[in-house]
Design an enzyme around this catalytic site. Sequence first.
Site, PDB file in Angstrom:
ATOM      1  N   SER A 199       0.855  -1.181   0.000  1.00  6.81           N
ATOM      2  CA  SER A 199       0.000   0.000   0.000  1.00  6.81           C
ATOM      3  C   SER A 199       0.893   1.233   0.000  1.00  6.81           C
ATOM      4  O   SER A 199       2.051   1.158   0.379  1.00  6.81           O
ATOM      5  CB  SER A 199      -0.914   0.015   1.214  1.00  6.81           C
ATOM      6  OG  SER A 199      -0.240   0.569   2.311  1.00  6.81           O
ATOM      7  N   LYS A 200       0.313   2.338  -0.477  1.00  6.24           N
ATOM      8  CA  LYS A 200       1.129   3.542  -0.566  1.00  6.24           C
ATOM      9  C   LYS A 200       1.486   4.063   0.814  1.00  6.24           C
ATOM     10  O   LYS A 200       2.431   4.794   0.982  1.00  6.24           O
ATOM     11  CB  LYS A 200       0.427   4.605  -1.397  1.00  6.24           C
ATOM     12  CG  LYS A 200       0.234   4.154  -2.822  1.00  6.24           C
ATOM     13  CD  LYS A 200      -0.139   5.282  -3.727  1.00  6.24           C
ATOM     14  CE  LYS A 200      -0.657   4.762  -5.058  1.00  6.24           C
ATOM     15  NZ  LYS A 200      -1.998   4.151  -4.894  1.00  6.24           N
ATOM     16  N   GLN A 201       0.696   3.624   1.810  1.00  3.50           N
ATOM     17  CA  GLN A 201       1.053   4.015   3.173  1.00  3.50           C
ATOM     18  C   GLN A 201       2.266   3.221   3.651  1.00  3.50           C
ATOM     19  O   GLN A 201       2.847   3.519   4.675  1.00  3.50           O
ATOM     20  CB  GLN A 201      -0.112   3.765   4.142  1.00  3.50           C
ATOM     21  CG  GLN A 201      -1.290   4.695   3.930  1.00  3.50           C
ATOM     22  CD  GLN A 201      -2.325   4.104   2.975  1.00  3.50           C
ATOM     23  OE1 GLN A 201      -1.992   3.350   2.068  1.00  3.50           O
ATOM     24  NE2 GLN A 201      -3.572   4.458   3.172  1.00  3.50           N
ATOM     25  N   ASP A 202       2.637   2.192   2.893  1.00  4.93           N
ATOM     26  CA  ASP A 202       3.733   1.323   3.287  1.00  4.93           C
ATOM     27  C   ASP A 202       5.048   2.029   2.937  1.00  4.93           C
ATOM     28  O   ASP A 202       5.617   1.848   1.872  1.00  4.93           O
ATOM     29  CB  ASP A 202       3.585   0.015   2.486  1.00  4.93           C
ATOM     30  CG  ASP A 202       4.615  -1.006   2.873  1.00  4.93           C
ATOM     31  OD1 ASP A 202       5.506  -0.662   3.666  1.00  4.93           O
ATOM     32  OD2 ASP A 202       4.521  -2.136   2.385  1.00  4.93           O
TER      33      ASP A 202
END
Length: 302
Positions: free
Chosen positions: A238-241
Amino acid sequence: MPRPPRYRGRFAPSPTGPLHFGSLVAALASCLDARSHGGEWQVRIEDVDRTREVPGAADAQLATLEALGFAWDGNVVRQSARPERYDAALQALARAGRTYVCACSRRQIAAAGRPGADGWIYPGTCRERGLEDGPHRAVRLRTDDAPVVFVDRVYGDIRCDVERELGDFVVRRADGQHAYQLAVVVDDADQGVTHVVRGADLLLSTPRQILLQRLLGLPSPAYAHVPVALGPDGRKLSKQDAAHPIEHARPLAALLAAWDFLGQRWESGAPGTVTAFWEEAVRGWRLERVTPRPPPPLAEQS
Ligand code: GLU
């Protein structure tokens, strides 16, 4: 009248964090497929969901694409600038009797619905209630049992009975925001997109989008879903990763890794510069070398 392009592709990141390897794979596949067909390639920032947007992420994503040598056609489209277009589509669906207002909470749906291919199948509680629209009320699409059939250029024949397998889905959320499925369909049509190449986590979004295209009288682009890069836990990156942002300092390494991930090969050794990468990659791209893998657990879309 200007002739519509034979091939117009797009990359449509959501600005929820820095561009990571998973989004680079989708960007590269969509760009190379477009360029190898002599087509156009556009970028659209999918910031329809303002609650998930990370400030500055869209500009950072564009800067990363530029640092990697991506060049897009025309201006970047931002969904946040287009609510009137989504409203017009909602109104058209309502006029055709294909939407209804829904007052159910997530908990009520989980209690009364059954698990489907992509989350809970809406149990139909509000379908015939004729509720007025208002705060905390969503708008759902009334699906039907006419199957959606399409040939994915990577995954092959896909057939989906949207009503039975996915259920009536949200086209305007209870917080008033337009839903992803609706916005994408309106955008792809307005941008004249002829070919969609994107991650296989969206494979089950496609039947919903084709159903919306039918109901709105819009053309359906050709679809190719490419395998998505998974994290160590087997879920989509995920882009939050933040563990996997693309390193600007090593653009060639990132491009070569994405190329390998997509099952592509070099005729005579890997290129040594970013410029050479793009020249040889556009020539050497073969979509048929992309091997379908089972899609990952589905991303939550609203
Ligand atoms: N905005 C979606 C994402 O970042 C992609 C949507 C699409 O390509 O249709 O996962």
